[in-house]
Design an enzyme around this catalytic site. Structure first.
Site, short mmCIF file in Angstrom:
data_model
loop_
_atom_site.label_atom_id
_atom_site.label_comp_id
_atom_site.label_asym_id
_atom_site.label_seq_id
_atom_site.Cartn_x
_atom_site.Cartn_y
_atom_site.Cartn_z
CB SER A 98 -0.28 -38.34 -25.14
OG SER A 98 0.59 -37.39 -25.74
CE LYS A 99 -6.37 -32.99 -22.74
NZ LYS A 99 -7.75 -33.47 -22.80
NE ARG A 100 3.57 -35.54 -26.20
CZ ARG A 100 4.35 -35.95 -27.19
NH1 ARG A 100 4.65 -35.11 -28.17
NH2 ARG A 100 4.83 -37.16 -27.19
#
Length: 415
Positions: A195-197
């Site tokens: 994911s984004k993180r």
RNA sequence: GCCCCCAUCGACUAGCGGUCCAGGUCGCGGCCCUUUCAAGGCCGUAGCACGGGUUCGAAUCCCGUUGGGGGCACCA
């Protein structure tokens, strides 16, 4: 490939798409693109265009026109009505549900996992058609597989639990089953869903970060598959000829950004000089840099061996395109050598890397300075940074006038 | 909770019963090269989750444990 049009293309989906594409191209089959838009409430207007644009950039070309799942709404409803008439499905609160068998097991021979078995008593009666008349994904998807003559369903492992349900639907209408292959998911460094993180996740982000599509494809292909224990760098053609679905691993892989950077650097360095410059120009254009093409081309050759991503170019070669502001502290009290460099280069002919190097080495010698001590203040003065492309080549490209101006400006601050 | 899947260096993987005191790549560490940073060269670090079987012999086969992941919607 069957994405839902809910946003930008996720790199995990690209990996699955790549396996589909490689398999199809290797076998001489077709790779189809189907937009699964039966959930109209989640649809994002631009998504279909984004997805296609991303696939094109990656070089994953699909065969025939892309299709929309919702276009088969009427066909799905007709089949659902038939199933009701046959007693295989029933009305339920305005929806139509499929009657799953409640004894025995549903088994299929998964290409990457071998036999997978579910007890039918654990399968819930599936909603075929919602009360508003739209078919559900788990009904429309297997129906489309049948109608489109899909022979191989290659998808993520998150679909494993949908498979027995879909198999029972296909059996109920008396059609032939496709072959299933559930490829492992791609995880972030913590083992959780990417994911984004974790970093870049959409194709758009990788593109903006300056990765080459061919490097991305090579890297992704190796997530869950390997032709042997030795080979890591394979171009598109090699991937196609060597790809083997039966060798795809069943265990999830973690996305290693550091390895991607390394591999992208390998591809960048392998590019012919003109091609590298061309890619830089395209990237710069896409990212709002209006830099002189001729100068970019000259600068390209100075940085090709030094950057791993195209996005690093502005940081490395920006001194050629705009003013610099050296940190006085970084000049390291080099007033003397700066003045000497100024003098050495003022009327140097020809003004080329080789002669510049000779002149500057000579100046350093006369001051009794080691190359390292002498060149660092000059580098900082001229490029504004302690890290730069080769000094002499940089000075040549920068030109005499700008070089001398920067040398003098820096000498004034260093003193 | 129920269902399903997975398990070799920190990461990606090779290995499909003996050729493995486990090989390659990234990362990491060291050395060399060197005008910085890279690149390149050389060397090194580190792993078969655990416990039972099967077998003359297991990283490789079977069972269990543990751990991780995925799925349990009138989402896809």
């Amino acid at each position: 490939m069957a994405p839902s049009p809910t946003g930008l293309l996720h790199i995990g989906n690209v990996r699955t798409a790549l396996f589909n594409w490689l398999y199809a191209r290797h076998e001489g089959g077709e790779f189809r693109l189907r937009i699964e838009n039966t959930d109209t409430s989640r649809e994002v207007a631009e998504a279909v265009d984004h997805i296609q644009e991303s696939l094109r950039w990656l070089g994953l070309d699909w065969d025939g026109p892309h299709t929309f799942q919702l276009d088969r709404m009427d066909d799905c409803r007709r089949v659902a009505d038939e199933l009701v008439a046959q007693g295989k499905a029933y009305q339920d609160d305005g929806a139509i549900r499929f009657r799953m068998p409640d004894e025995g097991v549903t088994v299929w021979n998964d290409i990457v996992r071998g036999p997978v078995e579910f007890r039918n008593e654990n399968l819930a009666d599936l909603v075929l058609v919602r009360s508003d008349g739209r078919p559900t994904y788990n009904f429309a998807s297997p129906m489309e597989d049948v109608w489109d003559g899909i022979t191989h369903v290659i998808r993520g492992e998150d679909h494993i639990s949908n498979t027995p349900t879909q198999i029972n639907i296909i059996r109920a209408i008396g059609a032939e089953l496709p072959i299933y292959a559930h490829v492992p998911n791609v995880a972030g460094a913590d083992g959780k869903k990417l994911s984004k993180r974790h970093g870049a996740v959409t194709v758009a982000e990788f593109r903006k970060d300056g990765y080459l599509p061919e490097a991305l494809m090579n890297f992704l292909a190796l997530l869950g598959w390997a032709p042997d224990g030795e080979t890591t760098i394979m171009n598109r053609g090699e991937l196609v000829t060597r790809f083997d679905l039966t060798r795809v691993s069943a265990s999830p892989a973690q996305f290693d950004y550091a390895k991607l950077d390394w591999m992208n650097g390998v591809y960048l360095r392998e590019l012919p000089g003109e091609e590298f410059a061309h890619r830089l120009l395209i990237w710069l254009g896409e990212n709002g840099y209006d830099w002189d093409a001729e100068l970019v081309t000259q600068a390209a050759r100075l940085v090709q061996e030094k950057i791993a991503r195209l996005a690093e170019f502005p940081g490395f070669a920006g001194f050629l395109f705009g003013d610099v502001e050296p940190e006085p502290a970084d000049l390291d009290g080099g007033a003397q050598i700066l003045a000497a460099a100024d003098e050495a280069l003022a009327s140097l002919e020809p003004f080329e890397a080789a002669s510049i190097e000779a002149a500057l080495r000579d100046a350093a010698d006369r001051l009794g300075l080691k190359p390292r001590q002498a060149f660092q203040p000059i580098r900082v003065a001229v490029t504004g940074s302690k890290v730069s492309p080769g000094l002499f080549e940089s000075i040549e490209v920068l030109g005499r006038e700008t070089t001398l101006n920067r040398l003098r400006a820096a000498a004034a601050v260093a003193a």
